[in-house]
Design an enzyme around this catalytic site. Sequence first.
Site: not given
Ligand code: S5P
Length: 449
Positions: A291, A293, A296
Amino acid sequence: MQQREDFLLKAYELGIIKFGNFTLKSGIESPFYVDLRPLSSSPQLLKTLANNLLELADDAPYDLICGVPYAALPMGTTMSLASGTPLIIKRKENKGYGTKRMVEGVYEDGQNCLLVEDVITSGQSLLETIDEIEREGLNVTDCVVVLDREQGGIEKLKKKGYTVKTLFTINEVIEILHRYHRLSDGELSRVKNFLNNPPAPPEVKRVPLEQKQIQHPVGKRLVDIALKKKSNLIASADVITTAELLKLAEEVGDHVVALKLHTDIIKDFSMDFIENLKKIAKEKDFLLFEDRKFADIGNTQELQYKEGIYKIGSWADMITSHVIAGEESLKVFDNVGVVAIVEMSSKGTLTDDYYIGKALNVAESAPNVMGVVAQRKVSDDLLLFTPGVNISTSGDNKGQQYNTPERVMRGYHTDFMIVGRGIYQSANPKEVAQEYQSLGWAAYEASLS
Ligand code: S5P
């Protein structure tokens, strides 16, 4: 009377109502389509309309005028010019900088504002505007509306205590157009029949995973694993040591289709660790999803993807990338499935409808994009991944917002849900992963029927 009819016939010539076959936003097939925006192309008609609306509001007490954005904005402005009553402007979205006001103009607490709407259907957008105006400390008692589609909007507003006056009902409009031979007998009865028996919006059916037209080979692998394991769960392993991560991979591996990583938070990252993780992934049949993201220009993203200590391109099956730098910047991700971030789960995210639309254009035109991260169904062709899933809490104190598996599977038609803290911070990650797996799959199956 004659004056109203003249007005309507001239407005009809401008194209404010069309007859034929139209698919409305709700998916309903309608025999007519109304759009009052062309009225602004005739200053004379707009003036007549404004005077008529002012007459409707003759007994209403008001100090200000506000048009519901956007179609009624020019109507409100013309009424303001004709009557000398000050105008206020309601924004559709908070501009996010400066004063952050939702209502622009000079006004004082307790002033009364007359609302102007072009077409009322369910009354929803008028009610939302009233709510925002009232939150600014203003009062709303009266609304004037050009056209009532007679679908319950007026009753809804009246129930809440607002006085609503309309210039035309849709039935009046078609009667007048028929009387003046703008509408044939056949068309009149077709429209009347539609108005008397309004069809329910078609149910949006979810396409089962096995019937999805997935082009990307990694997308196909992911779907195969999902069907085999009966799982739509991706665990997010946001732990900071390789030991914790490998332990988690062993525990949740049987229940997930992919393990999502943030390798840059791991203190003791090494390529040996990746080799060990790959072994677990192979044995337990899940994909590795970094992940990162990316956000750039293409050249920098290529270096971040292939070089440094993580060498993501050498081991990841899937990666996340923002699309903010445009389609060409995504070309550098070879041999991997790209999941484009088009909408984020956090409070106050900048990914509004406008952003999502633009981001989707980029995602859908890049052949290596296999899916998108979003909090709603946005594309028919790409797989949908939804993070922000947790059954024990609705958010954290850092902006994260959670949904349940049920909501994302049945409400959004999500293909894969991403669960982080809900699993890795639980007392028994294996058991909890299994619970999310069965909740997610049951909700998916329920959403098919
Ligand atoms: O919009 C987003 C996109 C991602 S990839 N919101 C998110 O929370 N994520 C990722 O999903 C975030 O970086 C984390 O790794 C995971 C959610 O984690 P949680 O602990 O909140 O369930």
